[in-house]
Design a protein around this motif. Structure first.
Motif, short mmCIF file in Angstrom:
data_model
loop_
_atom_site.label_atom_id
_atom_site.label_comp_id
_atom_site.label_asym_id
_atom_site.label_seq_id
_atom_site.Cartn_x
_atom_site.Cartn_y
_atom_site.Cartn_z
N ARG A 89 45.99 21.95 36.01
CA ARG A 89 44.97 22.37 36.99
C ARG A 89 43.59 22.45 36.34
O ARG A 89 42.60 22.01 36.92
N ALA A 94 40.94 21.67 39.17
CA ALA A 94 41.47 21.99 40.51
C ALA A 94 41.43 23.51 40.70
O ALA A 94 42.46 24.17 40.86
N THR A 95 40.21 24.04 40.65
CA THR A 95 40.03 25.48 40.80
C THR A 95 39.67 25.77 42.25
O THR A 95 39.55 24.87 43.07
N ASP A 96 39.45 27.06 42.57
CA ASP A 96 38.98 27.39 43.92
C ASP A 96 37.47 27.22 44.03
O ASP A 96 36.91 27.42 45.10
N GLY A 97 36.81 26.90 42.94
CA GLY A 97 35.39 26.59 42.97
C GLY A 97 34.47 27.75 42.67
O GLY A 97 33.51 27.60 41.94
N TRP A 98 34.80 28.93 43.18
CA TRP A 98 33.91 30.08 43.00
C TRP A 98 34.12 30.74 41.63
O TRP A 98 35.18 30.64 41.06
N HIS A 99 33.08 31.39 41.17
CA HIS A 99 33.25 32.27 40.02
C HIS A 99 32.31 33.46 40.19
O HIS A 99 31.30 33.37 40.89
N TYR A 100 32.67 34.57 39.55
CA TYR A 100 31.83 35.76 39.63
C TYR A 100 30.52 35.51 38.90
O TYR A 100 30.50 34.85 37.86
N GLN A 101 29.44 36.06 39.46
CA GLN A 101 28.17 36.03 38.74
C GLN A 101 28.38 36.80 37.44
O GLN A 101 28.97 37.87 37.43
N TRP A 161 42.04 40.01 34.88
CA TRP A 161 43.44 40.18 35.30
C TRP A 161 43.73 39.32 36.53
O TRP A 161 44.78 38.68 36.64
N THR A 165 46.54 36.39 36.72
CA THR A 165 47.69 36.51 37.62
C THR A 165 47.62 35.47 38.74
O THR A 165 48.65 34.97 39.20
N ARG A 166 46.40 35.14 39.17
CA ARG A 166 46.24 34.15 40.23
C ARG A 166 46.83 32.80 39.80
O ARG A 166 47.61 32.19 40.52
N CYS A 169 50.83 33.25 39.04
CA CYS A 169 51.69 33.37 40.23
C CYS A 169 51.71 32.08 41.03
O CYS A 169 52.74 31.71 41.59
N THR A 170 50.56 31.40 41.10
CA THR A 170 50.53 30.15 41.87
C THR A 170 51.48 29.13 41.26
O THR A 170 52.22 28.44 41.98
N THR B 90 36.20 23.43 47.55
CA THR B 90 36.33 23.97 46.19
C THR B 90 35.19 23.54 45.28
O THR B 90 35.32 23.54 44.06
N GLU B 91 34.05 23.16 45.87
CA GLU B 91 32.90 22.87 45.02
C GLU B 91 32.36 24.20 44.48
O GLU B 91 32.61 25.26 45.03
N ARG B 93 30.59 27.58 43.43
CA ARG B 93 29.80 28.63 44.10
C ARG B 93 29.85 29.87 43.23
O ARG B 93 30.81 30.08 42.50
N VAL B 94 28.82 30.68 43.36
CA VAL B 94 28.75 31.94 42.61
C VAL B 94 28.91 33.08 43.61
O VAL B 94 28.33 33.03 44.69
N ILE B 95 29.70 34.10 43.25
CA ILE B 95 29.81 35.27 44.13
C ILE B 95 29.33 36.51 43.38
O ILE B 95 29.53 36.65 42.17
N ILE B 379 53.61 32.51 47.27
CA ILE B 379 52.50 32.73 46.33
C ILE B 379 51.60 33.86 46.83
O ILE B 379 51.19 34.74 46.06
#
Lengths: 220, 549
Positions: A89, A94-101, A161, A165-166, A169-170, B90-91, B93-95, B379
């Protein structure tokens, strides 16, 4: 696209005390003849050889492998090859795209957090995380989880964490062997379900052999 | 109201097997970049696809540009959780914010059909009270529309999806075109618990035909609604609006990412859109532009379309673009039963209650929540267990109990707040376009609703006989970010979805919603798009409006 017959019927080692063998004889992968070709191809690949490691370094692979064995309680073979599935992945982004600031994208976050795991293990046990004993590894992880929203190294422990785990578990619960352990028969197209309702089962479903084994009640 | 087939023949244009007719798709009309189409739409989801179908049927030269693929359900979709990752946006993005909201899965969509491809299928209407929460409750915002303005469009879309359910007693009471579906163990327990707890619960409303509908077959109750319906039983614009649009001369140009809306600096009018297709940049000319990229990508596109006339982003003269973005608090509470529930069998959407939807003066919070059945696959169920803090052997032990659990989900009406917004990040995507930064923080009312909803679900499950209950806090849906308002200093578009700043630029997606109620937004987004289309068609026919010329 036929199923490797032996690969489909392997049971993961889990004792009855820990929830094993509640659905005796359930081998979801053996039902693959009932699935549509697109689904069968995607699911059965998980039972075959996994792609070579491409993304994580050998040191990161060792730490990740030990981490996943802990998170999913895989103490012995046969195991679901989580680290290969996650590496694939990450290699394919093949991520969900988002990341924390304040945190990098997932691939980078994985590499950094695995290095911190080794740092912690060296400090506490004098070895890499992978070479630490099972109970020592468990304690290192428990201390990360206990931090909650506080920082572990430079990031909120809960964010790290959740990353671990994401992905873990996936991978684990996408695998037919894990489905067998929880009574899930897997894909249901094109056959669908005919027997809806409480205690209603399809001919392919297996009744829970120990319906009173409620983990919550046993703990209280 | 005309018959469904007379206003939308999609269900009769489908083949008698999954997916859409390849002939319809391969034989569709194709415009050149240099053709000035009547309208180019950005995004083929609930808003964009509905608008496309309505205008194509009225004879407009319309084209939709969609960033994702033109799905072939039989080939592209699988009856599998992890294998359905491609259905999401899934492009990068920042949260950020105090309560950052993860994106890219349930609250995103990609490809023709948008997020309705993987939505559960609940299609409740908003209540009349949703349209004036500020005057009535002192929170949220008043819409420049009334419920009555949307009602005929709700009825039309309900016929076209079509919707199955019991007579609906809440909001503006109404019936549904299809009878309610039979329920599974999960729905049975909700109904049983609600009855004992004195809460009214009803079967529906779901966008799954009960019986044949045109060439669409009956649901087979396989439980993989969230992975894309391979059966063609659950509605998504891919099968409910795109076929009719194609049959009436619309073009769907998939795999095209719009990077910029062009505005003529002299006339102040939109002239078309810049887009990227297989690595090459193009410009599509159009007399009108409609943006329908949903609550994150619509504001991002406007902000990335800055120009000399609009230095802070297109339509952003009053700093409204990207603001008042909302999510719904969506805690899920599960209960353990000695009987086997096997909640994953049958569609996740079965039964719901809107009894706690409006403000209850005896409660310390404003507005409310709804409760619906949900049924997490393995899942997602593991995430529930992990959220309780379990991992390792503990997790495996809990997971082995999966067959015994039933699960309910709430939708809490989180309030619109100016600071919850999309801005552009320093980070860029592979095209060099700045990515969206979505900042989100709950207010006190939001948090109070989360607790109330959890208590409400626990009461119902316990009344049904649950031995234990567990809850996971999560979010669902996105709306707002380019809201409609009465005046240009309070929003981005007017009640007809036309932008205040550019007379031939519309926004026709969930981002125009000023409030969200505790209803799933898909039906309302489609109804707003259908109303917008009706307005455009009327204006072009009688020449009274400023649109389309």
């Amino acid at each position: 696209m036929s199923a490797p017959a032996t690969g489909g019927s392997k049971a993961l080692p889990l004792t009855e005390r820990d929830g094993g063998r509640r659905f005796p004889g359930l081998h979801s992968a053996e039902l693959s003849g009932n699935w549509d070709p697109a689904t069968e191809s995607v699911v059965m690949q998980r039972l075959g050889n996994q792609p070579h490691m491409r993304y994580l370094t050998p040191a990161e692979e060792a730490a990740a492998d030990a981490l996943f064995n802990q998170l999913l309680g895989q103490k012995e073979e046969p195991r679901i090859p989580i680290v290969q599935m996650v590496d694939a992945r990450l290699a394919e982004a093949a991520t969900d795209g988002w990341h924390y600031q304040g945190m990098p994208e997932d691939g980078r976050a994985w590499k950094i957090s695995l290095a911190w795991l080794d740092d912690d293990a060296r400090l506490r046990c004098g070895s890499t995380f992978a070479r630490a004993g099972w109970h020592e590894q468990h304690r290192v992880l428990q201390s990360v989880q206990n931090l909650g929203k506080d920082n572990w190294h430079e990031w909120p422990a809960s964010h790290v964490w959740s990353l671990w785990t994401r992905y873990g578990c996936t991978a684990f619960y996408s695998h037919p062997w894990a489905w067998d352990e929880i009574g899930f028969t897997g894909p249901a197209y094109p056959r669908g379900y005919k027997n809806l309702g409480l205690d209603a089962r399809e001919p392919t479903e297996v009744a829970d052999a120990r319906p009173r084994q409620d983990p919550l009640r046993r703990q209280s | 109201m005309t018959g469904v087939r007379e206003r939308n023949g999609s269900a009769w244009l489908l083949p008698a097997r999954p997916g859409i007719d390849p002939g319809l798709r391969d034989g569709m009309r194709r415009f050149d970049d240099g053709d000035e189409v009547d309208l180019v739409i950005v995004g083929a989801g609930a808003g964009g696809a509905t608008l496309l179908q309505r205008l194509a049927r009225a004879g407009w030269r319309v084209l939709v540009l969609e960033a994702g693929p033109f799905w072939d359900p039989e080939r592209d979709w699988v009856s599998d959780e992890a294998g359905s990752h491609d259905l999401y946006w899934t492009e990068p993005r920042v949260i950020s914010g105090a309560d950052p909201v993860p994106l890219g899965s349930n609250n995103s969509g990609r490809g023709v059909g948008g997020s309705m491809v993987h939505f559960a299928g609940y299609v409740p209407r908003f209540h009349p009270s949703d349209f004036h929460t500020l005057s009535a409750d002192g929170v949220g915002a008043d819409w420049p529309l009334r419920y009555e303005d949307l009602r005929p469009y709700y009825e039309d879309i309900e016929g076209e999806l079509p919707v199955a359910g019991e007579h609906w007693p809440w909001g503006d009471p109404h019936g549904y075109p299809h009878r309610p579906h039979p329920v599974s163990g999960n729905g049975e327990l909700f109904l049983r618990g609600a009855l004992k707890a004195g809460v009214t619960a009803k079967v529906g409303p779901v966008a799954i035909a009960n019986g044949r509908f045109g060439n669409r077959p009956h649901c087979i109750y396989r439980g993989f609604c969230l992975q894309g319906c391979k059966v063609n039983a659950k509605a998504s614009p891919l099968i409910t609006h795109i076929p009719d649009a194609l049959a009436h001369g619309a073009e769907v140009r998939a795999d095209t990412m719009v990077t910029r809306v062009a505005v003529d600096g002299r006339t102040g009018r939109a002239t078309g859109v810049h887009y990227e297709h297989r690595g090459t940049e193009h410009f599509q000319r159009a007399r009108m532009v409609a943006v329908a990229g949903y609550s994150i990508e619509t504001p991002r596109l406007l902000l990335n379309s800055a120009s000399q006339r609009f230095p802070d982003g297109l339509c952003n003269d009053f700093d409204q673009v990207g603001r008042y973005l909302m999510v719904q608090g969506a805690p899920q509470t599960a209960g353990r039963f000695e009987q086997e529930v096997r909640m994953w069998k049958a569609p996740p959407p079965e039964v719901s209650s809107e009894e706690f939807y409006e403000t209850d003066p005896t409660r310390p919070y404003k507005r409310g929540y709804s409760i619906q059945t949900v049924s997490p696959l393995p899942i997602t169920w593991a995430e529930h267990i992990m959220a309780q803090g379990h991992w390792g052997t503990d997790l495996r032990k809990y997971m082995s109990d999966y067959v015994h659990w039933a699960c309910l989900g709430a939708l809490c009406e989180f309030l619109p707040q100016a600071g919850n917004r999309v801005t552009l990040s320093e980070e860029k995507d592979r095209r060099g376009m700045p990515v969206a930064n979505f900042s989100y923080s709950q207010c006190e009312n939001d948090t109070a609703l989360m607790h109330a909803a959890q208590a409400g679900m626990e009461e119902i499950l316990t009344a049904a006989g649950a031995e234990e209950v567990i809850t996971i806090n999560r979010y669902a849906h996105l709306v707002g970010g380019a809201r409609m308002a009465a005046t240009q200093d309070a929003g981005v578009v007017n009640s007809d979805c036309v932008s205040f700043a550019v007379p031939n630029l519309l926004i026709v997606d969930g981002s125009v919603l000023p409030t969200q109620g505790s209803a799933n937004p898909a039906l309302t987004i489609m109804a707003i798009a259908a109303r917008t289309a009706a307005g455009l068609i009327a204006a072009s026919r009688n020449g009274t409006g400023h649109l389309p010329n």
